[in-house]
Scaffold this motif. Structure first.
Motif, short mmCIF file in Angstrom:
data_model
loop_
_atom_site.label_atom_id
_atom_site.label_comp_id
_atom_site.label_asym_id
_atom_site.label_seq_id
_atom_site.Cartn_x
_atom_site.Cartn_y
_atom_site.Cartn_z
N VAL A 1 0.85 -1.20 0.00
CA VAL A 1 0.00 0.00 0.00
C VAL A 1 0.88 1.25 0.00
O VAL A 1 0.65 2.20 -0.77
CB VAL A 1 -0.96 0.01 1.22
CG1 VAL A 1 -1.60 1.37 1.42
CG2 VAL A 1 -2.02 -1.07 1.07
N VAL A 2 1.91 1.25 0.83
CA VAL A 2 2.81 2.41 0.92
C VAL A 2 3.59 2.57 -0.38
O VAL A 2 3.71 3.69 -0.91
CB VAL A 2 3.76 2.29 2.13
CG1 VAL A 2 4.74 3.44 2.16
CG2 VAL A 2 2.97 2.23 3.42
N VAL A 3 4.14 1.48 -0.91
CA VAL A 3 4.91 1.56 -2.15
C VAL A 3 4.05 2.11 -3.29
O VAL A 3 4.47 3.01 -4.03
CB VAL A 3 5.49 0.17 -2.51
CG1 VAL A 3 6.04 0.15 -3.93
CG2 VAL A 3 6.58 -0.22 -1.52
N LEU A 4 2.84 1.61 -3.41
CA LEU A 4 1.95 2.08 -4.48
C LEU A 4 1.53 3.54 -4.26
O LEU A 4 1.42 4.32 -5.22
CB LEU A 4 0.73 1.17 -4.60
CG LEU A 4 1.03 -0.24 -5.10
CD1 LEU A 4 -0.23 -1.10 -5.03
CD2 LEU A 4 1.59 -0.21 -6.51
N ALA A 5 1.31 3.92 -3.01
CA ALA A 5 0.93 5.31 -2.70
C ALA A 5 2.06 6.27 -3.06
O ALA A 5 1.82 7.32 -3.66
CB ALA A 5 0.55 5.45 -1.24
N VAL A 6 3.29 5.91 -2.72
CA VAL A 6 4.43 6.79 -3.02
C VAL A 6 4.68 6.83 -4.53
O VAL A 6 4.97 7.89 -5.09
CB VAL A 6 5.68 6.37 -2.22
CG1 VAL A 6 6.91 7.15 -2.66
CG2 VAL A 6 5.44 6.57 -0.72
N LEU B 1 2.15 9.04 -5.92
CA LEU B 1 2.47 10.43 -5.61
C LEU B 1 3.42 11.01 -6.65
O LEU B 1 3.26 12.14 -7.10
CB LEU B 1 3.08 10.52 -4.20
CG LEU B 1 3.51 11.90 -3.72
CD1 LEU B 1 2.33 12.85 -3.68
CD2 LEU B 1 4.16 11.79 -2.36
N TRP B 2 4.41 10.21 -7.05
CA TRP B 2 5.35 10.65 -8.09
C TRP B 2 4.63 10.86 -9.42
O TRP B 2 4.88 11.83 -10.13
CB TRP B 2 6.50 9.66 -8.24
CG TRP B 2 7.63 10.02 -7.35
CD1 TRP B 2 7.88 9.54 -6.10
CD2 TRP B 2 8.64 10.99 -7.61
NE1 TRP B 2 8.99 10.14 -5.58
CE2 TRP B 2 9.49 11.03 -6.49
CE3 TRP B 2 8.92 11.82 -8.68
CZ2 TRP B 2 10.59 11.87 -6.41
CZ3 TRP B 2 10.02 12.66 -8.61
CH2 TRP B 2 10.84 12.68 -7.48
N VAL B 3 3.72 9.96 -9.75
CA VAL B 3 2.95 10.09 -11.00
C VAL B 3 2.11 11.36 -10.94
O VAL B 3 2.06 12.15 -11.90
CB VAL B 3 2.08 8.85 -11.25
CG1 VAL B 3 1.10 9.08 -12.38
CG2 VAL B 3 2.95 7.63 -11.51
N PHE B 4 1.45 11.59 -9.81
CA PHE B 4 0.63 12.78 -9.63
C PHE B 4 1.48 14.05 -9.74
O PHE B 4 1.11 15.01 -10.42
CB PHE B 4 -0.08 12.74 -8.27
CG PHE B 4 -0.86 13.98 -7.96
CD1 PHE B 4 -2.10 14.20 -8.55
CD2 PHE B 4 -0.37 14.93 -7.09
CE1 PHE B 4 -2.83 15.35 -8.27
CE2 PHE B 4 -1.08 16.07 -6.80
CZ PHE B 4 -2.32 16.29 -7.39
N ALA B 5 2.64 14.07 -9.08
CA ALA B 5 3.52 15.24 -9.11
C ALA B 5 4.00 15.52 -10.54
O ALA B 5 4.03 16.67 -10.98
CB ALA B 5 4.70 15.04 -8.17
N VAL C 1 9.65 9.27 -0.37
CA VAL C 1 10.38 8.03 -0.63
C VAL C 1 11.29 7.69 0.55
O VAL C 1 11.33 6.55 1.02
CB VAL C 1 11.21 8.14 -1.94
CG1 VAL C 1 12.20 6.99 -2.06
CG2 VAL C 1 10.30 8.19 -3.15
N ILE C 2 11.98 8.69 1.06
CA ILE C 2 12.94 8.45 2.16
C ILE C 2 12.20 8.09 3.45
O ILE C 2 12.50 7.07 4.08
CB ILE C 2 13.83 9.70 2.36
CG1 ILE C 2 14.70 9.92 1.11
CG2 ILE C 2 14.69 9.55 3.61
CD1 ILE C 2 15.36 11.28 1.06
N ALA D 1 -0.10 9.02 3.36
CA ALA D 1 -1.33 9.82 3.29
C ALA D 1 -1.02 11.30 3.50
O ALA D 1 -1.58 12.18 2.81
CB ALA D 1 -2.34 9.33 4.31
N LEU D 2 -0.14 11.61 4.44
CA LEU D 2 0.21 13.00 4.70
C LEU D 2 0.91 13.63 3.50
O LEU D 2 0.56 14.74 3.07
CB LEU D 2 1.10 13.10 5.95
CG LEU D 2 1.56 14.51 6.33
CD1 LEU D 2 0.36 15.38 6.70
CD2 LEU D 2 2.55 14.44 7.48
#
Length: 189
Positions: free
Chosen positions: A20-25, A28-32, A72-73, A128-129
């Protein structure tokens, strides 16, 4: 009450939360990347306590991608520690009633599993944050909003504070339960 696998090893941590975290991050990169093209030449990168922008950056700078980089970090550290908690010697981990728990049979596996779950949930909340802040920054940059919506942001930050507190209480209860079980098993003199 406390489950372990044969040989008193802790169960493997849930890889579902890690994914879940890997896909969310990654999302986030795709969105950015997708919203970067829509940004004006000057966009907000810092906000005051009321959520109003008070720091700006140029679209030519890397600053739009700073939050996903930090995500990511930070999220990677939480997930990495959560997944590898089984391999970290507990003498390097700080938790309440450490001596009492480490002296009880089966306690180490229970503590490791609990700490692993806590770290993985922290990664979910951190992701999420970062998502919320990046989305809100894009809304302000594109003029859809004049400020960050700070109430949800502080709710997420509250969850980041609450999760370790809840897990600390859980570990303290585990210590008490293991100590009580150990007292019952000891012969009376």
């Amino acid at each position: 009450m406390f489950s372990t696998t044969p040989g008193n090893r802790p169960p493997e941590p849930s890889k579902g939360l890690a994914w879940v975290v890997v896909l969310a991050v990654a999302g986030l990169w795709v969105f950015a990347a997708a919203t970067w093209r829509e940004l004006p030449e000057r966009f907000p990168v810092h906000f005051d306590g009321a959520g109003r922008p008070d720091g700006w950056a140029s679209r030519d700078s890397f600053e739009w991608f700073l939050l996903p980089t930090v995500a990511v970090i930070v999220c990677g550290l939480s997930v990495g520690l959560g997944l590898f908690m089984n391999r970290i010697p507990l003498r390097y981990v700080n938790f309440p009633h450490k001596e009492r728990l480490l002296s009880c049979p089966g306690a180490q596996a229970s503590v490791r599993a609990s700490l692993s779950r806590m770290l993985l949930w922290m990664g979910v909340i951190e992701a999420a944050l970062f998502w919320f802040i990046t989305w809100q920054m894009s809304e302000v940059a594109r003029g859809a909003s004049d400020r960050l919506d700070i109430v949800p942001m502080f709710a997420i930050i509250g969850a980041l504070v609450a999760v370790p507190l809840v897990w600390t209480v859980r570990i303290m209860r585990q210590a008490r339960a293991f100590a009580d079980a150990g007292d019952r098993d000891r012969p009376r003199v």
